[in-house]
Write an enzyme that holds these catalytic residues in place. Structure first.
Site, PDB file in Angstrom:
ATOM      1  N   ASP A  70      40.679  36.159  16.714  1.00 39.61           N
ATOM      2  CA  ASP A  70      40.658  35.884  18.249  1.00 39.61           C
ATOM      3  C   ASP A  70      41.582  34.141  17.530  1.00 39.61           C
ATOM      4  O   ASP A  70      42.757  33.830  17.634  1.00 39.61           O
ATOM      5  CB  ASP A  70      39.601  35.532  18.562  1.00 39.61           C
ATOM      6  N   ARG A 121      29.861  49.415  18.673  1.00 39.75           N
ATOM      7  CA  ARG A 121      30.352  49.270  17.046  1.00 39.75           C
ATOM      8  C   ARG A 121      30.673  50.842  16.759  1.00 39.75           C
ATOM      9  O   ARG A 121      32.406  51.051  15.748  1.00 39.75           O
ATOM     10  CB  ARG A 121      29.719  48.954  16.315  1.00 39.75           C
ATOM     11  N   PHE A 144      38.433  41.844  25.789  1.00 42.17           N
ATOM     12  CA  PHE A 144      37.823  41.499  24.989  1.00 42.17           C
ATOM     13  C   PHE A 144      38.164  43.322  25.204  1.00 42.17           C
ATOM     14  O   PHE A 144      37.180  43.326  25.722  1.00 42.17           O
ATOM     15  CB  PHE A 144      36.272  41.463  25.852  1.00 42.17           C
TER      16      PHE A 144
HETATM   17  P1  IMP Z   1      37.786  33.803  16.109  1.00 44.76           P
HETATM   18  O1  IMP Z   1      37.417  32.553  15.280  1.00 44.76           O
HETATM   19  O2  IMP Z   1      37.508  32.939  17.176  1.00 44.76           O
HETATM   20  O3  IMP Z   1      39.300  34.496  15.268  1.00 44.76           O
HETATM   21  O4  IMP Z   1      36.218  34.823  16.005  1.00 44.76           O
HETATM   22  C1  IMP Z   1      36.373  36.248  15.296  1.00 44.76           C
HETATM   23  C2  IMP Z   1      35.504  37.389  15.695  1.00 44.76           C
HETATM   24  O5  IMP Z   1      34.873  36.791  17.306  1.00 44.76           O
HETATM   25  C3  IMP Z   1      35.573  38.591  15.642  1.00 44.76           C
HETATM   26  O6  IMP Z   1      35.340  38.779  13.549  1.00 44.76           O
HETATM   27  C4  IMP Z   1      34.628  39.225  16.741  1.00 44.76           C
HETATM   28  O7  IMP Z   1      33.521  39.244  15.703  1.00 44.76           O
HETATM   29  C5  IMP Z   1      34.864  38.057  17.719  1.00 44.76           C
HETATM   30  N1  IMP Z   1      35.869  38.851  18.212  1.00 44.76           N
HETATM   31  C6  IMP Z   1      36.597  37.961  18.977  1.00 44.76           C
HETATM   32  N2  IMP Z   1      37.149  38.937  19.746  1.00 44.76           N
HETATM   33  C7  IMP Z   1      36.403  40.535  20.571  1.00 44.76           C
HETATM   34  C8  IMP Z   1      36.784  41.717  20.832  1.00 44.76           C
HETATM   35  O8  IMP Z   1      37.832  41.424  21.811  1.00 44.76           O
HETATM   36  N3  IMP Z   1      35.838  42.093  20.938  1.00 44.76           N
HETATM   37  C9  IMP Z   1      34.771  41.834  20.419  1.00 44.76           C
HETATM   38  N4  IMP Z   1      34.232  40.964  18.928  1.00 44.76           N
HETATM   39  C10 IMP Z   1      35.557  39.867  19.433  1.00 44.76           C
END
Ligand code: IMP
Ligand code: MG
Length: 173
Positions: A101, A163, A150
């Protein structure tokens, strides 16, 4: 539960994509061994499905990290909730993620793992939301690039739920 979720990527599409990823990885790692690192909890599903399709020798380890709260977001640091059991020194590490993300979690994790003297570190993710990226992360194997929505299922949760869905979906009101 599933009646509140709209399918975005079907189970069959996910399965086919994981096979494609495995084919590429098997080719790239020919003659080597892969040390798979599953980032709990979301990556459990993709890690298992990918691992079953790898034909090169595989070892596996698990790690759990949590992002700091919003107030510390800019630091881009993650907290290790559960560290790896084994040393990664000299190993060809393949991190398996459910989704990238902002990229904060992964860029910190990769830095941390690099400091432990592995032979190589590569990253495989089932989903990528590049529109949300704030930190540069090199993704070696990407399943699907998705818009800034999301998503849940295939390991991904919304408040710890969904999940277990065998597909990727979007929660609808
Ligand atoms: P980042 O550090 O922002 O890249 O965070 C990634 C983490 O955020 C992932 O491993 C997920 O646990 C959570 N995450 C980000 N986007 C989503 C989504 O659309 N659905 C569910 N979890 C998400
Ligand atoms: Mg995750």
């Amino acid at each position: 539960m599933s009646e509140n979720v709209k399918v975005l990527i079907s189970e069959q599409e996910v399965t086919e994509k994981i096979q494609e990823l495995a084919d590429r990885i098997n080719k790239d790692y020919e003659g080597k061994e892969i040390h798979l690192i599953c980032v709990l909890k979301g990556s459990v599903f993709i890690t298992c499905e990918l691992a079953k399709r790898l034909t090169v020798p595989v070892t596996m380890d698990f790690m759990s990290v949590s992002s700091y709260g919003d107030t510390q977001e800019s630091s881009g640091r993650v907290k290790i909730v559960k560290d790896l059991d084994e040393s990664i020194a000299g190993k060809d590490v393949l991190i398996v993620e459910d989704i990238i993300d902002s990229g904060r979690t992964l860029s910190h994790l990769i830095q941390l793992l690099q400091s432990r003297q592995p032979n190589s570190v590569r990253l495989c993710t089932l989903l990528d939301k590049p529109d949300r990226r704030v930190t540069d992360v090199t993704v070696d194997y990407t399943g699907f690039v998705i818009p800034d929505e999301f998503v849940v299922g295939y390991g991904l949760d919304y408040a710890q739920k969904f999940r277990n869905l065998p597909y990727i979906g979007v929660v609808v009101e």
